[in-house]
Write a protein that holds these residues in place. Structure first.
Motif, PDB file in Angstrom:
ATOM      1  N   GLN A  78       0.817  -1.209   0.000  1.00 47.65           N
ATOM      2  CA  GLN A  78       0.000   0.000   0.000  1.00 47.65           C
ATOM      3  C   GLN A  78       0.853   1.263   0.000  1.00 47.65           C
ATOM      4  O   GLN A  78       0.378   2.327  -0.404  1.00 47.65           O
ATOM      5  CB  GLN A  78      -0.939   0.015   1.209  1.00 47.65           C
ATOM      6  CG  GLN A  78      -1.990  -1.082   1.184  1.00 47.65           C
ATOM      7  CD  GLN A  78      -1.527  -2.348   1.883  1.00 47.65           C
ATOM      8  OE1 GLN A  78      -0.338  -2.643   1.936  1.00 47.65           O
ATOM      9  NE2 GLN A  78      -2.478  -3.106   2.422  1.00 47.65           N
ATOM     10  N   ALA A  79       2.083   1.159   0.455  1.00 46.70           N
ATOM     11  CA  ALA A  79       2.980   2.320   0.484  1.00 46.70           C
ATOM     12  C   ALA A  79       3.824   2.414  -0.778  1.00 46.70           C
ATOM     13  O   ALA A  79       4.537   3.392  -0.964  1.00 46.70           O
ATOM     14  CB  ALA A  79       3.899   2.237   1.709  1.00 46.70           C
ATOM     15  N   SER A 328      11.652   8.024   4.148  1.00 49.19           N
ATOM     16  CA  SER A 328      10.274   8.414   3.863  1.00 49.19           C
ATOM     17  C   SER A 328       9.609   7.275   3.101  1.00 49.19           C
ATOM     18  O   SER A 328      10.253   6.288   2.752  1.00 49.19           O
ATOM     19  CB  SER A 328      10.237   9.681   3.009  1.00 49.19           C
ATOM     20  OG  SER A 328      10.741   9.411   1.708  1.00 49.19           O
ATOM     21  N   VAL A 329       8.312   7.433   2.846  1.00 49.02           N
ATOM     22  CA  VAL A 329       7.626   6.531   1.926  1.00 49.02           C
ATOM     23  C   VAL A 329       7.992   7.021   0.527  1.00 49.02           C
ATOM     24  O   VAL A 329       7.288   7.823  -0.082  1.00 49.02           O
ATOM     25  CB  VAL A 329       6.110   6.534   2.170  1.00 49.02           C
ATOM     26  CG1 VAL A 329       5.404   5.618   1.176  1.00 49.02           C
ATOM     27  CG2 VAL A 329       5.798   6.091   3.597  1.00 49.02           C
ATOM     28  N   ASN A 384       9.559  15.218   9.013  1.00 48.08           N
ATOM     29  CA  ASN A 384       8.660  16.183   8.348  1.00 48.08           C
ATOM     30  C   ASN A 384       8.087  15.641   7.042  1.00 48.08           C
ATOM     31  O   ASN A 384       7.830  16.394   6.107  1.00 48.08           O
ATOM     32  CB  ASN A 384       9.383  17.513   8.107  1.00 48.08           C
ATOM     33  CG  ASN A 384      10.527  17.393   7.118  1.00 48.08           C
ATOM     34  OD1 ASN A 384      11.049  16.308   6.900  1.00 48.08           O
ATOM     35  ND2 ASN A 384      10.912  18.502   6.511  1.00 48.08           N
ATOM     36  N   GLU A 385       7.890  14.325   6.996  1.00 46.90           N
ATOM     37  CA  GLU A 385       7.372  13.713   5.771  1.00 46.90           C
ATOM     38  C   GLU A 385       5.979  14.232   5.418  1.00 46.90           C
ATOM     39  O   GLU A 385       5.704  14.581   4.261  1.00 46.90           O
ATOM     40  CB  GLU A 385       7.342  12.188   5.920  1.00 46.90           C
ATOM     41  CG  GLU A 385       6.866  11.469   4.676  1.00 46.90           C
ATOM     42  CD  GLU A 385       6.898   9.959   4.815  1.00 46.90           C
ATOM     43  OE1 GLU A 385       6.400   9.276   3.912  1.00 46.90           O
ATOM     44  OE2 GLU A 385       7.428   9.455   5.835  1.00 46.90           O
ATOM     45  N   VAL A 409       6.845   6.793   7.080  1.00 41.36           N
ATOM     46  CA  VAL A 409       7.951   5.919   7.471  1.00 41.36           C
ATOM     47  C   VAL A 409       8.029   5.790   8.990  1.00 41.36           C
ATOM     48  O   VAL A 409       8.387   4.738   9.519  1.00 41.36           O
ATOM     49  CB  VAL A 409       9.279   6.431   6.868  1.00 41.36           C
ATOM     50  CG1 VAL A 409       9.755   7.696   7.558  1.00 41.36           C
ATOM     51  CG2 VAL A 409      10.354   5.352   6.944  1.00 41.36           C
ATOM     52  N   VAL A 410       7.635   6.846   9.718  1.00 40.78           N
ATOM     53  CA  VAL A 410       7.661   6.789  11.186  1.00 40.78           C
ATOM     54  C   VAL A 410       6.639   5.773  11.687  1.00 40.78           C
ATOM     55  O   VAL A 410       6.933   4.964  12.582  1.00 40.78           O
ATOM     56  CB  VAL A 410       7.386   8.185  11.784  1.00 40.78           C
ATOM     57  CG1 VAL A 410       7.181   8.076  13.295  1.00 40.78           C
ATOM     58  CG2 VAL A 410       8.539   9.132  11.479  1.00 40.78           C
TER      59      VAL A 410
END
Length: 440
Positions: A78-79, A328-329, A384-385, A409-410
């Motif tokens: 999904q990501a 990040s994603v 800060n994504e 990602v967090v």
């Protein structure tokens, strides 16, 4: 539709494919240069490794892929899907797992390239050796590439473009841990870039440096075979997954030094006779082909000056980068970056002035310094994504999806910690996503 230009895209991995599609959608004339014989970038597995296992020899032949044979994505499907191109579990497919193996990710990218007619845009087997601005008035760039005619002969060619987008990623130039005695230590040292399988590590005493996803995977794979595994980590208080459940695994602070008798000394005082050291220590940004007269620099893994990680202010919009970001994603971020670049070039989205972009970058640097954030984390979106993705979406007049704020990602790291080292198989991502979609 706006302006239409001849644009070169360097690399046919995720970033390059997304960029080629978005440029083509905006009516630009696209040529993609790809050194390999197929699309996929780092997702193309090869058993080949570099002649220098640490990757320090500048004259070595670069092997682009860093995949080990057993690698599974640490992001769920999904990501990794795109806004209008899902990554479903195919009925009757070979890999139905939510966290698929690298073969399945490559198939997804190959399907994407085929379905959007990108294959005919790609010049395979073309290694780019020079990108340079040749006319500051017309903003023309030369792209020099070479193809191998035989074992010892190359053929080079030059082609002019109005704009260039660099999509070569950042996982081919290893970053190596520094410690006294490293260069004279007699055992085998390698970077994880050149690791493929645990074969040959049976009954060895192995030191892994690092605590990222690669180190976690290699620890899980090596520890059943090795005599001992010692993990060296920089982060105080961090508990490496898999250490507590293994009788032959120990965690230490970083390496203090290494000796010519094979001993490795850790900062916590432990001394270990060691056979193999594997550096799971990440990568450096590296653009040896780019000739920018010092405008684009790499300093302690900061690529600068770079407005919003994409445009060098004084060369915008004719030179841009897609995929510089990390932590990040990345699939989602790269898709939005690619759309932004394509629309800026077509004139349907405007950039600020050169001065305003440069000021924005300097403001970021100043804020990082004030908050004690090291320079090498300039392109990390770990904290800060959501803000960055929302900013890109606003530039493109896209309404952010609800799940963008939750699927970061967090949150994925947090899920991995909660479900343990086997999180890929125990975490019900589908249920989690349904809860996100149904929430207020």
């Amino acid at each position: 539709m706006g302006e239409s230009y001849k644009v070169a895209v360097i690399g046919a991995g995720i970033a390059g494919l997304l960029t080629a599609r978005e440029l083509q959608r905006q009516g630009h004339h696209v040529t993609v240069f790809e050194k390999a014989s197929k699309v996929g970038g780092i997702w193309v597995y090869t058993q080949r490794v570099e002649t220098d296992p640490l990757g320090l020899d500048p004259n070595r032949e670069i092997i682009h892929s860093s995949l080990y044979k057993s690698l599974r994505a640490n992001l769920p499907r999904q990501a990794m899907e795109f806004l209008d191109y899902p990554f479903p579990k195919k009925q009757g497919g070979d890999d139905q797992r939510t966290f698929p193996g690298h073969e399945e990710v490559l198939r997804f990218l190959q399907d994407f390239a085929r379905d959007f007619g990108l294959m005919e845009l790609i010049q395979f087997g073309h290694e780019v050796i020079r990108v340079e601005l040749v006319d500051e008035v017309t903003h023309e760039w030369v792209v020099e590439s070479r193809t191998r005619e035989n074992e010892s002969t190359w053929e080079s060619k030059e082609e002019l473009f109005k704009a260039v987008v660099i999509c070569t990623g950042n996982q081919s130039e290893p970053n190596i841990a520094e410690f006294p005695g490293r260069d004279t230590w007699p055992g085998l040292q390698m970077h994880s870039h050149n690791y493929r399988s645990p074969e040959g590590l049976e009954n060895k005493i192995v030191v892994l440096i690092g605590n990222g996803p690669t180190a976690v995977d290699l620890l899980r794979e090596i520890s059943p075979l090795a005599k001992q595994v010692h993990v060296a980590v920089r982060t105080p208080g961090f508990q490496m997954p898999g250490v507590e459940n293994n009788d032959n695994v120990w965690q230490h602070s970083m390496i203090e030094c290494a000796h010519t008798d094979g001993k490795v000394v850790f900062q916590d005082g432990a001394i270990v006779d060691t056979d193999v050291i594997i550096h799971c220590t990440g990568y450096k940004y590296h653009f040896p082909f780019l000739k920018s007269n010092g405008i684009v620099t790499v300093d302690d893994n900061r690529v600068g000056l770079m407005y919003k990680h994409v445009f060098p202010p004084s060369l915008a919009p004719w030179l841009s980068f897609v995929g510089l970001i990390n932590r990040s994603v990345v699939f989602r971020v790269m898709e939005l970056q690619a759309r932004w670049v394509a629309k800026v070039l077509s004139g349907t989205v405007e950039l600020p002035s050169q001065e305003a972009m440069a000021s924005s970058v300097e403001e970021l640097y100043s804020e990082m310094e004030k908050n004690g954030i090291p320079k090498n984390l300039t392109h990390s979106l770990l904290n800060n994504e959501v803000e960055y993705v929302s900013w890109l979406a606003a530039q493109l007049n896209i309404k952010p999806l609800k799940r963008w704020k939750e699927l970061t990602v967090v949150s994925i790291i947090g899920g991995g910690v909660h479900y343990g080292e086997n999180f890929r198989d125990t975490w019900d991502i589908d249920k989690w996503m349904q809860e996100i979609d149904s929430s207020d």
